[in-house]
Design a protein around this motif. Structure first.
Motif, short mmCIF file in Angstrom:
data_model
loop_
_atom_site.label_atom_id
_atom_site.label_comp_id
_atom_site.label_asym_id
_atom_site.label_seq_id
_atom_site.Cartn_x
_atom_site.Cartn_y
_atom_site.Cartn_z
N GLY A 497 0.82 -1.21 0.00
CA GLY A 497 0.00 0.00 0.00
C GLY A 497 0.85 1.26 0.00
N LEU A 498 0.36 2.29 0.67
CA LEU A 498 1.05 3.58 0.69
C LEU A 498 2.40 3.50 1.38
CD1 LEU A 498 -2.01 5.89 1.48
CD2 LEU A 498 -0.94 5.45 -0.74
N ALA A 499 2.53 2.62 2.39
CA ALA A 499 3.81 2.46 3.08
C ALA A 499 4.86 1.91 2.13
CB ALA A 499 3.64 1.53 4.27
N LYS A 546 0.14 -8.15 -5.31
CA LYS A 546 0.51 -8.13 -3.90
C LYS A 546 -0.42 -7.29 -3.03
CE LYS A 546 4.27 -6.34 -0.98
NZ LYS A 546 5.62 -5.73 -0.98
N ASP A 547 -0.72 -6.08 -3.46
CA ASP A 547 -1.42 -5.14 -2.58
C ASP A 547 -2.86 -5.53 -2.28
OD1 ASP A 547 0.33 -2.38 -2.13
OD2 ASP A 547 0.93 -3.52 -3.89
N PRO A 548 -3.67 -5.93 -3.25
CA PRO A 548 -5.02 -6.37 -2.88
C PRO A 548 -5.00 -7.56 -1.92
CG PRO A 548 -4.85 -6.04 -5.25
CD PRO A 548 -3.46 -5.94 -4.71
N CYS A 549 -4.03 -8.46 -2.09
CA CYS A 549 -3.94 -9.62 -1.20
C CYS A 549 -3.68 -9.19 0.24
CB CYS A 549 -2.83 -10.56 -1.67
SG CYS A 549 -3.15 -11.34 -3.26
N ALA A 715 -6.08 3.07 -0.55
CA ALA A 715 -4.64 3.01 -0.80
C ALA A 715 -4.30 3.22 -2.26
CB ALA A 715 -4.10 1.65 -0.33
N ARG A 716 -5.12 2.70 -3.15
CA ARG A 716 -4.81 2.77 -4.58
C ARG A 716 -5.29 4.08 -5.18
NH1 ARG A 716 -6.61 -2.20 -8.39
NH2 ARG A 716 -5.16 -3.32 -7.00
N ILE A 721 -9.16 1.98 -9.65
CA ILE A 721 -9.98 0.83 -9.26
C ILE A 721 -11.41 1.05 -9.71
CG2 ILE A 721 -10.49 1.69 -6.93
CD1 ILE A 721 -10.20 -1.34 -6.09
N GLN A 722 -12.00 -0.04 -10.22
CA GLN A 722 -13.38 0.00 -10.70
C GLN A 722 -14.08 -1.24 -10.17
OE1 GLN A 722 -12.93 0.08 -14.95
NE2 GLN A 722 -11.72 1.95 -14.94
N VAL A 723 -14.73 -1.12 -9.02
CA VAL A 723 -15.37 -2.28 -8.40
C VAL A 723 -16.79 -1.95 -7.99
CG1 VAL A 723 -13.23 -3.32 -7.56
CG2 VAL A 723 -14.42 -1.65 -6.13
#
Length: 961
Positions: A497-499, A546-549, A715-716, A721-723
């Protein structure tokens, strides 16, 4: 005349003893009839021969009768065999040698038929004898064949038992072995599958006849049995099986502690009739317990064994075993392959997936490889996180030298997977993950290539990219990307994420200032292009995010998700002292759709509640090959409940895969399963206690999977993102329950490939669209004709199913699209995987992903593939919030011309045309794409490598098992 009367009166004092011991009056007419048959058999029954036959038979009969009168003038008892011996002797002395021979054969045939009837053979075949295992021969029992085939065809529409019997008899011969009879019947039935799908059930039921003979004789229950007789024999076989399995040291002695009478009575023999041929043959080849290659486990016994093994820790063992058995045996739910293999055995390794973390030191690296071997031995699929290992050229302080990087070690991992083949049941399988900022990533992409230094190639293992969101953002923004060695950036792998973005950019600044010397700067699009090119050319590495997980993981407080597993559906934390373990099972979605095409939520609730309990039981019963796996699994208790039969469910609701209705169905069905799975785990927490690391988890904060989407969006950024976040059920009530009662399991859902267990249940794999509507499937159990039964049913209803349609489907590789007389609505409904645009696969997956706390094994099918299509598809997968993707199934734009078929006959229906017999359906491997034109595989104008299509239904491919 007076003499005849006197002789007949005298003969009446004689009695004949039959072979049964009964006494009857001596009757010369019976001798006359028998000899007449012998004469007619040799000389025929024409008028010229008739007179001679009559005279000779009358003379010989009187002479034979006179012989016995002389022997016993006062009357007595004559044995039937003595009379027949006198007939033979009379014919031989009279010079009627041919007639005597015919009479001898007549006697032998009748002796054979009598012996057959004494053995219980109701209708002996006149000329075919069967050789039994002990070497003795008996006539083929046509009565039993008619019974077995009638049972096999019972309650199945449009199957003809007589066709099967007639075709089988053509392939039988005198002396055929006993199992050859069953094989001939099965072969006769399986050739008809392409014309009528119900013959797959007929073939399976005929195979059952062989299985019953093999198992029942081994258990000393019976030599053979019909399906009807199994109502009585199954309970006996079950009890004998438990005793024999314990004696052979294959079954756990604890199984004997169950109420075996109650369990035997609960077995449902009729459920054997639900198998397709592929499903039952798969069980026989790979799942049934055996001794000296003799399978002594029958299908319902196997399901009961699995159910018992999963009930060992239950307070009411027998009752729970019956509950679990009913769920498995009905195909409403199916446990994973390792659970089916090992439940109830002395070594109950029931888990499907293991995720390991490889440290950056030699002892740790080889320790991880050893763990791979031990885990693979007991049938677990492996996902290895190799990102911590320093890159090629990195400084090694201990030796004052430079590292050879990750690749040489992966060669060892590859060879270990080949060497340890899971006890011969299936090949060892491992997937190596590498994060996309690792300096060795470019060489990692080449691992599956067939060119280059073979010492730096891994032809047998799988690979996957672990892609951070920042790389995808830079691909979209056409920016640079920097590759590092983890020895210089040790904390990057644990950040997301942002980190991660902040720290990564800090390392980039250090590299620019010369504080980090070992790095490489590339264009983000160039790396992305190579990732897609290699994916297309070699099928690897898969692309996972990685990030969504991590951002959506319920266990963020307890660690980091460093990789996924072999099949990309598991997203669990790993560390030096924790090897993540996941236990899988799948709901058969097709069984939870009503006749009207609606979801049966009440049935879903019942199925999911029992399934989650079964999965939770696995954790405590499971055998753990390494201590890090036990530590992790008992601490977090993750399970992975998934689905299969999604395409079948769409067929039942008459919904094309490529439609908004299908996307909505994917959404609604996964929402229901998610809701009831979370509720079931929470209810188990109330009964059994929360998992150890519950406090601090997203669950404890009232953040359910649907809510964790907000973490990813934040974070993104909404730009990337399109959900869809809509819902229909009462999630507020469930949030309150979870926060009040807790959760029994850290993770509850994951959609596995289900390649083998879906075959067992006779439904479509996982969330896959139909591969082809007619094809030959090849796997470790052989080749099987597969035809879409829903399509056949609909075509029959419209009068379109005939020999021409079968031939057309073969010519067009199972596709209905080019066949003009197929209506448009059926073309839409029965589009195959390569005819469904990838966006529908991605959109449906996105709707499911919002409900799942782990991930899903999502294969992507792309026809007419080129670089632009790949680029759009995988960018869309990321934008839609997917956590992982699995295999790329790519088919080139051009195909090979089928010169052996006359194209002019296709779609032609003539009243005067004679029906033709179609040739065997071709094996269904998509043809490799022909060498593309320069711009066929390009990203932004630059050509990629020459493509090769990823093979489907490859029996060596773990995804197909």
């Amino acid at each position: 005349m007076a003499q005849d009367i006197t002789q007949n009166a005298a003969l009446s004092s004689l009695q004949v003893m039959k072979r049964t011991g009964d006494l009857v009056t001596f009757d010369p007419q019976k001798i006359s009839v028998a000899m007449s048959k012998a004469f007619i058999a040799v000389e025929g029954d024409n008028a010229q021969a008739s007179s001679r036959i009559h005279e000779q038979v009358e003379k010989f009969t009187q002479l034979i009768a006179g012989t016995f009168l002389r022997r016993m003038p006062a009357g007595g008892v004559v044995h039937i065999e003595d009379i027949q011996d006198q007939v033979e002797l009379m014919l031989m002395r009279s010079g009627e040698h041919k007639i005597a021979r015919a009479y001898v054969l007549y006697r032998e045939e009748h002796a054979r038929l009598r012996a057959a009837k004494e053995k219980g053979i109701s209708k002996p075949h006149p000329s075919i004898n069967v050789t039994h295992p002990d070497g003795h021969k008996l006539p083929l029992d046509m009565g039993r064949i008619e019974t077995v085939v009638s049972e096999a065809c019972a309650e199945l529409a449009e199957v003809d038992k007589q066709i099967i019997i007639n075709d089988a008899l053509k392939n039988l011969y005198d002396g055929v072995p006993a199992d050859g009879v069953s094989t001939a019947l099965m072969m006769a039935a399986r050739t008809l599958v392409e014309k009528e799908p119900n013959y797959t059930y007929v073939t399976a039921r005929l195979l059952l006849d062989n299985l019953r003979r093999e198992a029942l004789s081994f258990l000393n229950i019976a030599d053979e049995a019909t399906q009807h007789e199994m109502d009585e024999l199954y309970p006996q076989a079950f009890r004998a099986y438990v005793a024999k399995g314990i004696e052979l040291e294959q079954l756990s002695p604890e199984l004997a502690e169950f109420d075996l009478e109650a369990l035997g009575a609960a077995i449902r023999p009729e459920n054997d009739n639900n198998f397709t041929y592929l499903g039952l043959q798969t069980l026989y080849d790979r799942y049934f317990l055996h001794c000296d290659d003799v399978r002594y486990e029958l299908p319902q016994v196997m399901f009961m064994r699995v159910a018992m093994g999963l009930s060992l820790n239950e307070a009411q063992r027998t009752e729970r075993a019956i509950e679990f058995y009913n769920l498995l045996s009905s195909f409403d739910y199916m446990a994973s392959t390792p659970t089916l293999f090992n439940s109830g055995t002395r070594r109950p390794q029931l888990s499907s997936c293991y995720l390991t973390h490889v440290p950056d030191d030699l002892e740790g690296i080889y320790g991880a490889i050893k763990d791979n071997a031990l885990l693979s031995k007991w049938a677990g699929g492996l996902g290895n996180d190799w990102t911590p290992v320093r890159a090629l050229g990195s400084y090694i302080k201990g030796t004052n030298g430079k590292s050879q990087g990750v690749v040489p070690f992966l060669k060892v991992v590859n060879d270990t997977a080949v060497a340890v083949n899971q006890g011969g049941k299936r090949k060892g399988a491992v997937c190596a993950y590498l994060e996309s900022w690792h300096l060795d990533v470019e060489e990692f992409l080449d691992l599956r290539k067939n060119t280059g230094d073979d010492r730096r190639r891994t032809h047998d293992m799988n690979t996957a990219n672990w892609v951070p969101d920042l790389l995808m953002k830079r691909v979209f923004e056409d920016k640079d990307w920097t590759l590092f060695s983890p020895s210089d950036t040790p904390d990057l792998h644990d950040l997301y994420g942002l980190a991660f973005e902040a720290r990564y950019e800090e390392y980039e600044r250090k590299a620019e200032l010369g504080e980090i010397r070992l790095f490489k700067k590339v264009k983000a699009k160039d790396l992305w292009r190579k990732m897609l090119s290699m994916l297309f050319e070699t099928g690897h590495p898969w692309i996972t995010f990685k990030d969504p997980c991590n951002l959506r993981s319920p266990q963020q407080h307890a660690g980091v998700v460093h990789s996924s597993n072999l099949c990309t559906e598991i997203t669990l934390n790993t560390s030096a002292d924790e090897i993540a373990v996941c236990n899988l099972g799948s709901v058969n979605l097709a069984q939870h759709v009503t006749d009207s095409g609606e979801l049966d939520e009440d049935k879903i609730r019942a199925t999911v509640t029992t399934a989650v309990r079964m999965l939770d039981n696995v954790i405590d019963i499971n055998y753990y090959a390494v201590p890090q796996a036990r530590n992790s699994n008992l601490k977090h208790r993750p399970v992975g409940l998934g689905i299969m039969g999604f395409q079948d469910a769409l067929y039942k609701s008459k919904t094309p895969y490529a439609s908004e209705q299908a996307v909505a169905f994917a959404d609604r069905s996964m929402e229901a399963i998610s809701y009831f799975a979370i509720k079931a785990s929470s209810d188990l927490a109330r009964e059994r206690g929360r998992y150890e690391t519950y406090d601090g988890s997203l669950w404890s904060q009232g953040v359910l999977p649907i809510d964790s989407l907000n973490n990813l969006i934040e974070a993104r950024g909404e730009k990337f993102i399109q959900v869809d976040q809509s819902s229909t059920l009462n999630w507020d009530a469930l949030r309150d329950q979870v926060q009040t009662q807790g959760m029994r399991n850290s993770n509850v859902m994951a959609i596995a490939p289900t390649a083998t267990i879906s075959n067992i249940c006779g439904v479509s794999q996982s969330i896959e669209p139909t591969y082809q509507n007619l094809y030959v499937k090849s796997n470790l159990s052989g080749e099987f004709t597969v035809v879409n039964p829903y399509m056949v049913r609909d075509l029959k209803a419209r009068g379109l199913w005939d020999e021409v349609m079968v031939n057309d489907l073969k010519y067009y590789d199972g596709s209905v699209q080019p066949i003009e007389r197929v209506p448009a609505d059926l073309k839409a409904l029965y589009s195959n995987a390569f005819e469904v645009e990838p966006r529908w696969l991605v959109e449906s997956a996105s709707r499911r992903q919002k409900w799942i706390d782990q991930a899903q094994s999502l294969n992507l099918y792309i026809s007419g593939v080129n670089g632009k299509k790949l680029d759009i598809t995988y960018r869309m997968a990321w934008l839609c919030g997917l956590k992982t993707t699995y295999y790329l199934r790519a088919m080139g734009a051009s195909t090979v011309e089928k010169s052996t078929v006359d194209r002019g006959t296709h779609n032609a229906v003539s009243a005067n045309a004679a029906p033709t017999t179609p040739t065997a359906a071709p094996a269904p491997t998509p043809a490799p794409a022909e060498k593309p034109a320069k711009d066929e595989f390009e990203l932004d104008g630059e050509a990629a490598a020459v493509p090769l299509a990823c093979s489907i239904d490859n029996p060596d491919c773990e995804a197909c098992q």
